[in-house]
Enzyme design. Sequence first.
Site, PDB file in Angstrom:
ATOM      1  CB  ALA A 173      -0.932  -0.003   1.207  1.00 38.28           C
ATOM      2  CG  ASP A 174       3.640   2.665   3.193  1.00 36.00           C
ATOM      3  OD1 ASP A 174       2.860   3.623   3.265  1.00 36.00           O
ATOM      4  OD2 ASP A 174       4.161   2.153   4.193  1.00 36.00           O
ATOM      5  CB  VAL A 175       5.343   0.070  -2.750  1.00 34.12           C
ATOM      6  CG1 VAL A 175       5.904   0.060  -4.178  1.00 34.12           C
ATOM      7  CG2 VAL A 175       6.433  -0.319  -1.761  1.00 34.12           C
TER       8      VAL A 175
END
Length: 394
Positions: free
Chosen positions: A179-181
């Site tokens: 999700a961050d990436v």
Amino acid sequence: MAGSEGALSGVKVLDLSRILAGPTCTQLLGDLGASVIKVENPSTEGDDTRQWGPPYVQDKDGNRSDLSAYFMSSNRNKKSVALDIASAEGQAEILRLAAHADILIENFKPGGLAKYGLDYATLSQKFPRLVYCSISGYGQTGPNASKPGYDLMAQGYGGIMSLTGAADGAPMKVGVGIADVMCGMYATVGILAALRHRDQTGEGQHIDLALVDSQIGWLISEGVNYLTSGQVPQRRGNGHPNIVPYDVYETSDGHVIIAVGNDGQFQRFCQFLGLEELADDPRFARNPDRLENRDALNAVLRPALAALSMTEVIAGLEEKKVPVGPVQQLDQVFDSDQVAARGMRFAMQAAPGQVELIGNPLKLSRTPVTYRRPPPEFGADTQDVLGSNDPFED
């Protein structure tokens, strides 16, 4: 890797982000040629991920550096500057750097920079050409705007965990901070779009990006499956929601992925297994039928494949033009000839010693990515940047 100037050569990025989403974006911009100054908080000894280890890089005497593997994964091609933005001196220095910058990226809680006079509303008055990107858990608006957000929370709230894991098991996160990436990737796209607008009109703008929004955005087919049918998708392990057989199968000495994308491939798959009758069975002849009878089909396929070796299955299906591949561990991945040929593993000399990093997947024919700076030790460039009339000079 050295060579021609990158596509973003001359673009200046002031990075006030930490952990993974923002740093993923700014590393990508740096790989494409932008000059990036990463501002880190001296009271916390820098980016949180410097302490997210082991493993860490060690110097020649065996002492641990502040270069954790996690930090290094998203912080090359940057200068590190130690600045306390809660102080008047730190705020003044950020304003000086922002005056030189094309892009500012931050991941403070919504409203968190306003008390320092470093929010978009304030900076856009001083620097109307600035592209300002804010990353937060839930975005700058909405009932959850004030809540903190981490990758795991975004995966849970945004639904991907409900789709991941064994059919009879618990919800499962993806093995990396996806999700961050992906939020960092969306941030990169948004910033490049805003830069094009700025270069055409002279106007900067604010990019409001949420971990949860971006995670929902890449639900892709499963999200639209639900919106179309009203049926909540269920976990299927490695099985595909719309194609059968498209799964991980056990062989006598390992696991293979078989991805049968159409009925012709299914016929050839059955020929390989010596089970031609399956392709004529009305339960399995067409993909919609196979979907309806997934369990019955797999009950025949799994023992047939388990009797064969990985080598037999991969070689046999490749000959039949049926998509197939191995499930590899990371030692196999990074030692492969394919990784070497594509430059997806490379080494750099950092302050404590040599480090190995994952290559950038972008292959641009005219403006290739470059790896100019290794991941920096905390505050390594503070004096050079603060004392320079051109702080972004690479």
